[in-house]
Design a protein around this motif. Structure first.
Motif, PDB file in Angstrom:
ATOM      1  N   GLY A  28       0.825  -1.200   0.000  1.00 25.29           N
ATOM      2  CA  GLY A  28       0.000   0.000   0.000  1.00 25.29           C
ATOM      3  C   GLY A  28       0.852   1.240   0.000  1.00 25.29           C
ATOM      4  O   GLY A  28       2.032   1.200   0.352  1.00 25.29           O
ATOM      5  N   TYR A  29       0.218   2.339  -0.392  1.00 23.51           N
ATOM      6  CA  TYR A  29       0.968   3.585  -0.569  1.00 23.51           C
ATOM      7  C   TYR A  29       1.183   4.289   0.759  1.00 23.51           C
ATOM      8  O   TYR A  29       0.243   4.520   1.512  1.00 23.51           O
ATOM      9  CB  TYR A  29       0.220   4.502  -1.524  1.00 23.51           C
ATOM     10  CG  TYR A  29       0.949   5.779  -1.801  1.00 23.51           C
ATOM     11  CD1 TYR A  29       2.083   5.793  -2.596  1.00 23.51           C
ATOM     12  CD2 TYR A  29       0.508   6.983  -1.244  1.00 23.51           C
ATOM     13  CE1 TYR A  29       2.769   6.962  -2.843  1.00 23.51           C
ATOM     14  CE2 TYR A  29       1.192   8.155  -1.492  1.00 23.51           C
ATOM     15  CZ  TYR A  29       2.316   8.140  -2.291  1.00 23.51           C
ATOM     16  OH  TYR A  29       3.001   9.304  -2.528  1.00 23.51           O
ATOM     17  N   ASP A  31       2.290   7.650   2.557  1.00 27.32           N
ATOM     18  CA  ASP A  31       2.329   9.068   2.240  1.00 27.32           C
ATOM     19  C   ASP A  31       3.473   9.754   2.992  1.00 27.32           C
ATOM     20  O   ASP A  31       3.255  10.724   3.717  1.00 27.32           O
ATOM     21  CB  ASP A  31       0.973   9.674   2.653  1.00 27.32           C
ATOM     22  CG  ASP A  31       0.772  11.052   2.078  1.00 27.32           C
ATOM     23  OD1 ASP A  31       1.577  11.446   1.224  1.00 27.32           O
ATOM     24  OD2 ASP A  31      -0.179  11.723   2.497  1.00 27.32           O
ATOM     25  N   ILE A  32       4.698   9.221   2.825  1.00 32.42           N
ATOM     26  CA  ILE A  32       5.834   9.770   3.572  1.00 32.42           C
ATOM     27  C   ILE A  32       7.113   9.409   2.814  1.00 32.42           C
ATOM     28  O   ILE A  32       7.175   8.358   2.183  1.00 32.42           O
ATOM     29  CB  ILE A  32       5.842   9.204   5.023  1.00 32.42           C
ATOM     30  CG1 ILE A  32       6.917   9.872   5.885  1.00 32.42           C
ATOM     31  CG2 ILE A  32       6.005   7.694   5.028  1.00 32.42           C
ATOM     32  CD1 ILE A  32       6.772   9.567   7.364  1.00 32.42           C
ATOM     33  N   THR A  33       8.118  10.280   2.852  1.00 29.62           N
ATOM     34  CA  THR A  33       9.363   9.982   2.143  1.00 29.62           C
ATOM     35  C   THR A  33      10.282   9.144   3.028  1.00 29.62           C
ATOM     36  O   THR A  33      10.187   9.212   4.260  1.00 29.62           O
ATOM     37  CB  THR A  33      10.123  11.267   1.762  1.00 29.62           C
ATOM     38  OG1 THR A  33      10.468  11.952   2.965  1.00 29.62           O
ATOM     39  CG2 THR A  33       9.285  12.159   0.867  1.00 29.62           C
ATOM     40  N   PRO A  34      11.186   8.364   2.413  1.00 28.43           N
ATOM     41  CA  PRO A  34      12.130   7.576   3.214  1.00 28.43           C
ATOM     42  C   PRO A  34      12.918   8.431   4.206  1.00 28.43           C
ATOM     43  O   PRO A  34      13.163   8.006   5.331  1.00 28.43           O
ATOM     44  CB  PRO A  34      13.043   6.951   2.159  1.00 28.43           C
ATOM     45  CG  PRO A  34      12.197   6.860   0.939  1.00 28.43           C
ATOM     46  CD  PRO A  34      11.303   8.068   0.956  1.00 28.43           C
TER      47      PRO A  34
ATOM     48  N   SER B  13      15.829  13.296  -0.311  1.00 29.08           N
ATOM     49  CA  SER B  13      15.420  11.904  -0.181  1.00 29.08           C
ATOM     50  C   SER B  13      15.069  11.360  -1.551  1.00 29.08           C
ATOM     51  O   SER B  13      15.178  12.076  -2.546  1.00 29.08           O
ATOM     52  CB  SER B  13      14.208  11.817   0.740  1.00 29.08           C
ATOM     53  OG  SER B  13      13.881  10.474   0.997  1.00 29.08           O
ATOM     54  N   PRO B  16       9.293   7.447  -2.707  1.00 33.39           N
ATOM     55  CA  PRO B  16       8.896   6.198  -2.039  1.00 33.39           C
ATOM     56  C   PRO B  16       8.753   5.053  -3.041  1.00 33.39           C
ATOM     57  O   PRO B  16       8.583   5.300  -4.233  1.00 33.39           O
ATOM     58  CB  PRO B  16       7.542   6.546  -1.422  1.00 33.39           C
ATOM     59  CG  PRO B  16       7.485   8.022  -1.368  1.00 33.39           C
ATOM     60  CD  PRO B  16       8.308   8.521  -2.499  1.00 33.39           C
ATOM     61  N   VAL B  19       3.857   0.939  -5.774  1.00 36.26           N
ATOM     62  CA  VAL B  19       2.904  -0.015  -5.191  1.00 36.26           C
ATOM     63  C   VAL B  19       2.683  -1.177  -6.155  1.00 36.26           C
ATOM     64  O   VAL B  19       2.972  -1.072  -7.343  1.00 36.26           O
ATOM     65  CB  VAL B  19       1.556   0.664  -4.875  1.00 36.26           C
ATOM     66  CG1 VAL B  19       1.725   1.725  -3.818  1.00 36.26           C
ATOM     67  CG2 VAL B  19       0.919   1.243  -6.118  1.00 36.26           C
ATOM     68  N   GLU B  23      -2.753  -3.222  -5.405  1.00 38.77           N
ATOM     69  CA  GLU B  23      -3.021  -1.907  -4.809  1.00 38.77           C
ATOM     70  C   GLU B  23      -3.613  -0.969  -5.876  1.00 38.77           C
ATOM     71  O   GLU B  23      -4.578  -0.244  -5.616  1.00 38.77           O
ATOM     72  CB  GLU B  23      -1.705  -1.344  -4.252  1.00 38.77           C
ATOM     73  CG  GLU B  23      -1.839  -0.080  -3.433  1.00 38.77           C
ATOM     74  CD  GLU B  23      -2.514  -0.300  -2.088  1.00 38.77           C
ATOM     75  OE1 GLU B  23      -2.652  -1.469  -1.677  1.00 38.77           O
ATOM     76  OE2 GLU B  23      -2.919   0.699  -1.472  1.00 38.77           O
ATOM     77  N   LYS B  70      -3.760   5.015   3.897  1.00 41.97           N
ATOM     78  CA  LYS B  70      -3.067   5.140   5.186  1.00 41.97           C
ATOM     79  C   LYS B  70      -2.779   6.590   5.537  1.00 41.97           C
ATOM     80  O   LYS B  70      -2.452   6.897   6.681  1.00 41.97           O
ATOM     81  CB  LYS B  70      -1.725   4.418   5.139  1.00 41.97           C
ATOM     82  CG  LYS B  70      -1.792   2.925   5.148  1.00 41.97           C
ATOM     83  CD  LYS B  70      -0.362   2.386   5.104  1.00 41.97           C
ATOM     84  CE  LYS B  70      -0.312   0.955   4.686  1.00 41.97           C
ATOM     85  NZ  LYS B  70      -0.945   0.080   5.666  1.00 41.97           N
TER      86      LYS B  70
END
Lengths: 207, 180
Positions: A28-29, A31-34, B13, B16, B19, B23, B70
């Motif tokens: 799942g996605y 909503d935060i950067t590494p 950074s 991310p 998916v 998903e 989320k």
């Protein structure tokens, strides 16, 4: 300071790849950067570290079956006891069990062999040169009370790990007696106990 | 200091991870069902009654509540709170400042962001809801504060219901993370 930094597990850095892989593990996605995850992890770890360092008390990590000597114990017996139990320091107590001081190997060294000897190696060297006889001659007839460090630094059972660690680094000592409200010896905490405390129940590393 | 200012523009950074296909599929299904429900009601039931159930900002909400389930921004508190609060602020801005429509638009969006922040209801589509209240034309202006209820509150609630039903079907999803 350098000493304390080496203790701090937060400095064992988690890598960017670790974070990235962990984020992939969560389907799942997110909503935060590494980078933010990493920062959060570091901060959370620090909080956990603080919490553990403050919530674990002397009584949780101390050795309760503590070996001690009396003020009147001759130094040759003190040395024998330390050798027998393989310990590098021992608390000295009064007749009523009150802690009067602590004797460590260092206290022996500093009183032995004349010219400012401070370490085992310097004693060994003096011994092998053999000019001045046995380096222990000057203290052969003395008792525990003569060479102990006194007044002793002691902590009570509810002292947090953090404070004990600070006592060690600020005073350059390796052990501290634990006493009850009346000053009676109830245990001892060594540097190893402090380090081992929170980790003692961990699983072994997988090969 | 100047150098540091420009260095920050290089980014710090990486993006991310992507998916998986399931998903993507569930996001599509959720969005399709959510938008089709409000659109159907709007065009089959309310058409001709001077009312609507769908506004442009719902498309943005769909991205969050079906595609980023989320995210704190996608939670029920944010979805409902952000839309309703912004709708009220948008209508108010228009009614007070309609003679300077550019100002009404800017005040509506900026104020709704501030209020959403302050009430922990930040929901990006709320900014659009506030803006639509100002630039949405006669059909929106004639609703007055009713705009905050129909289409905004009711439409968002329907989308929320669909999100609860759809997002909890797959093993790998759950919704919401929190209510309040």
């Amino acid at each position: 300071m350098a000493d304390q930094k080496a203790y701090n597990p937060v400095d064992i850095e988690i890598s960017d790849d670790d974070i990235y892989e962990a984020m992939k593990d969560i389907r799942g996605y997110l909503d935060i950067t590494p980078a933010d995850v990493k920062e959060l992890y570091g901060l959370a770890y620090r909080h956990a570290y603080e919490r553990i360092a403050c919530s674990i008390k002397a009584r949780d990590v101390m050795t309760a079956q503590v070996i001690s000597v009396k003020k009147t114990t001759p130094l040759k017996d003190v040395a024998r006891i330390m050798a027998e139990y393989g310990i590098s320091g021992v608390p000295v107590v009064d007749e009523d069990g009150t802690v009067a001081g602590v004797i460590s190997e260092k206290d022996f060294f500093s009183r032995m062999g004349g010219k400012g000897t401070k370490s085992f190696m310097s004693l060994l060297a003096a011994c092998m040169e053999g000019k001045e006889g046995c380096p222990a001659d000057p203290i052969r007839a003395e008792t525990a009370a003569d060479i102990m460090s006194s007044p002793p630094l002691a902590v009570e059972a509810h002292a947090p790990l953090r404070d004990i660690g600070n006592i060690f680094s600020e005073n350059h000592i390796n052990r501290v007696p634990v006493v009850d409200e009346t000053g009676r010896l109830i245990g001892i905490v060594s540097r190893t106990d402090v380090l081992r405390g929170p980790l003692l129940k961990e699983r072994p590393c997988s090969p | 200091m100047i150098r540091n200012y420009f260095t920050k523009m290089k980014g710090a950074s990486k993006s991310p991870p992507p998916v998986g296909i399931s998903e993507i599929l569930w996001s599509w299904i959720g969005a399709f069902l959510g938008i089709s429900t409000v659109a159907l009601i709007s065009y089959r039931v309310l058409e001709g009654k001077g009312l609507t159930m769908i506004i442009g900002s719902f498309g943005a909400s769909a991205v969050l509540i079906y595609g980023a389930v989320k995210s704190p921004l996608a939670q029920p508190r944010n979805l409902l709170g952000g839309h309703v609060l912004s709708a009220l602020i948008g209508v108010t801005s228009y009614q007070i400042l309609h003679s300077h429509i550019w100002l009404a638009a800017a005040v509506a969006v900026a104020t709704s962001i501030a209020c959403m922040h302050g009430t922990k209801t930040l929901h990006p589509p709320g900014g659009a809801t506030a803006l639509i209240a100002v630039i949405g034309g006669k059909s929106v202006h004639s609703l007055g504060y009713l705009y905050a209820i129909i289409p905004t509150a009711v439409g968002a609630s329907i989308m929320l219901a669909i999100a609860l039903l759809v997002n909890n079907i797959p093993k790998t999803r759950r919704y919401p993370e929190f209510w309040l």
